[in-house]
Motif scaffolding. Structure first.
Motif, mmCIF file in Angstrom:
data_model
loop_
_atom_site.group_PDB
_atom_site.id
_atom_site.type_symbol
_atom_site.label_atom_id
_atom_site.label_comp_id
_atom_site.label_asym_id
_atom_site.label_seq_id
_atom_site.Cartn_x
_atom_site.Cartn_y
_atom_site.Cartn_z
ATOM 1 N N PRO A 15 12.279 -21.418 -21.131
ATOM 2 C CA PRO A 15 12.131 -20.509 -22.284
ATOM 3 C C PRO A 15 10.836 -20.892 -23.166
ATOM 4 O O PRO A 15 10.709 -21.973 -23.643
ATOM 5 C CB PRO A 15 13.448 -20.618 -23.269
ATOM 6 C CG PRO A 15 14.412 -21.098 -22.140
ATOM 7 C CD PRO A 15 13.477 -21.959 -20.960
ATOM 8 N N VAL A 16 10.088 -19.686 -23.425
ATOM 9 C CA VAL A 16 8.807 -19.964 -24.065
ATOM 10 C C VAL A 16 9.153 -20.565 -25.402
ATOM 11 O O VAL A 16 8.573 -21.663 -25.883
ATOM 12 C CB VAL A 16 8.041 -18.566 -24.433
ATOM 13 C CG1 VAL A 16 6.807 -18.654 -25.213
ATOM 14 C CG2 VAL A 16 7.724 -18.042 -23.082
ATOM 15 N N GLN A 17 9.769 -20.272 -26.368
ATOM 16 C CA GLN A 17 10.251 -20.606 -27.723
ATOM 17 C C GLN A 17 10.652 -22.301 -27.380
ATOM 18 O O GLN A 17 10.181 -22.987 -28.276
ATOM 19 C CB GLN A 17 11.061 -20.029 -28.395
ATOM 20 C CG GLN A 17 11.142 -20.431 -29.925
ATOM 21 C CD GLN A 17 9.783 -19.995 -30.578
ATOM 22 O OE1 GLN A 17 8.927 -18.982 -30.373
ATOM 23 N NE2 GLN A 17 9.263 -21.059 -31.195
ATOM 24 N N PHE A 18 11.411 -22.677 -26.658
ATOM 25 C CA PHE A 18 11.979 -23.800 -26.499
ATOM 26 C C PHE A 18 10.751 -24.597 -25.996
ATOM 27 O O PHE A 18 10.481 -25.693 -26.663
ATOM 28 C CB PHE A 18 12.898 -23.918 -25.349
ATOM 29 C CG PHE A 18 13.326 -25.309 -25.266
ATOM 30 C CD1 PHE A 18 14.468 -25.954 -25.818
ATOM 31 C CD2 PHE A 18 12.718 -26.128 -24.102
ATOM 32 C CE1 PHE A 18 14.729 -27.347 -25.661
ATOM 33 C CE2 PHE A 18 12.977 -27.484 -23.684
ATOM 34 C CZ PHE A 18 14.163 -27.955 -24.639
ATOM 35 N N CYS A 19 9.801 -24.240 -24.947
ATOM 36 C CA CYS A 19 8.685 -25.014 -24.736
ATOM 37 C C CYS A 19 7.667 -25.129 -26.035
ATOM 38 O O CYS A 19 7.078 -26.510 -26.303
ATOM 39 C CB CYS A 19 8.012 -24.536 -23.687
ATOM 40 S SG CYS A 19 8.932 -24.455 -22.133
ATOM 41 N N LYS A 20 7.332 -24.311 -26.875
ATOM 42 C CA LYS A 20 6.541 -24.413 -27.786
ATOM 43 C C LYS A 20 7.186 -25.233 -28.875
ATOM 44 O O LYS A 20 6.325 -25.903 -29.771
ATOM 45 C CB LYS A 20 6.507 -23.168 -28.482
ATOM 46 C CG LYS A 20 5.335 -22.081 -27.385
ATOM 47 C CD LYS A 20 5.050 -20.708 -28.103
ATOM 48 C CE LYS A 20 4.170 -20.127 -27.324
ATOM 49 N NZ LYS A 20 3.479 -18.976 -27.753
ATOM 50 N N SER A 21 8.326 -25.376 -28.906
ATOM 51 C CA SER A 21 8.939 -26.264 -30.059
ATOM 52 C C SER A 21 9.382 -27.614 -29.635
ATOM 53 O O SER A 21 9.077 -28.726 -30.549
ATOM 54 C CB SER A 21 10.322 -25.563 -30.479
ATOM 55 O OG SER A 21 10.439 -24.320 -31.000
ATOM 56 N N TYR A 22 9.559 -27.854 -28.469
ATOM 57 C CA TYR A 22 9.976 -29.223 -27.925
ATOM 58 C C TYR A 22 9.063 -29.947 -27.046
ATOM 59 O O TYR A 22 9.172 -31.276 -26.994
ATOM 60 C CB TYR A 22 11.403 -29.151 -27.608
ATOM 61 C CG TYR A 22 12.201 -28.576 -28.518
ATOM 62 C CD1 TYR A 22 12.635 -29.542 -29.659
ATOM 63 C CD2 TYR A 22 12.808 -27.508 -28.784
ATOM 64 C CE1 TYR A 22 13.471 -29.208 -30.679
ATOM 65 C CE2 TYR A 22 13.796 -27.031 -29.463
ATOM 66 C CZ TYR A 22 13.946 -27.854 -30.639
ATOM 67 O OH TYR A 22 14.794 -27.433 -31.638
ATOM 68 N N THR A 49 4.705 -22.205 -19.226
ATOM 69 C CA THR A 49 5.809 -22.975 -19.691
ATOM 70 C C THR A 49 6.941 -22.800 -18.560
ATOM 71 O O THR A 49 7.882 -22.285 -18.345
ATOM 72 C CB THR A 49 6.374 -21.769 -20.937
ATOM 73 O OG1 THR A 49 6.568 -20.364 -20.345
ATOM 74 C CG2 THR A 49 5.555 -21.978 -22.134
#
Length: 85
Positions: A15-22, A49
């Motif tokens: 998941p893109v947002q997960f990758c960008k956040s963590y 990602t």
């Protein structure tokens, strides 16, 4: 798992947002630790990602097939504990 995750190209998009956040902002090595404590080094491609190199070895070692489910728990910034879903 989808067929593209466990055969052919052996690519696992995350998941893109997960990758960008963590996850790291640059390509890096991500360690997957299975339920037996075995570790598998995978290549994380930040721009795409997802997991590339090394994912095939993990997938084959676990005999993953289309329809399988896994739970990924981020335990360190580049380490996931992975168990059957």
């Amino acid at each position: 798992m989808l067929i593209s995750h466990v055969t052919g190209g052996f690519w696992l998009g995350l998941p893109v947002q997960f990758c960008k956040s963590y996850l790291p902002v640059r390509d890096d090595t991500i360690t997957l630790v299975d339920e037996d404590g075995d570790e598998y080094q995978t290549v994380y491609l930040a721009q795409k990602t997802g997991l590339s190199g090394g994912w095939r070895g993990f997938s084959l070692a676990r005999d993953l097939v289309d329809g399988d489910a896994l739970v990924f728990q981020l335990v360190k910034n580049t380490t996931f504990k992975v168990c059957d879903g």
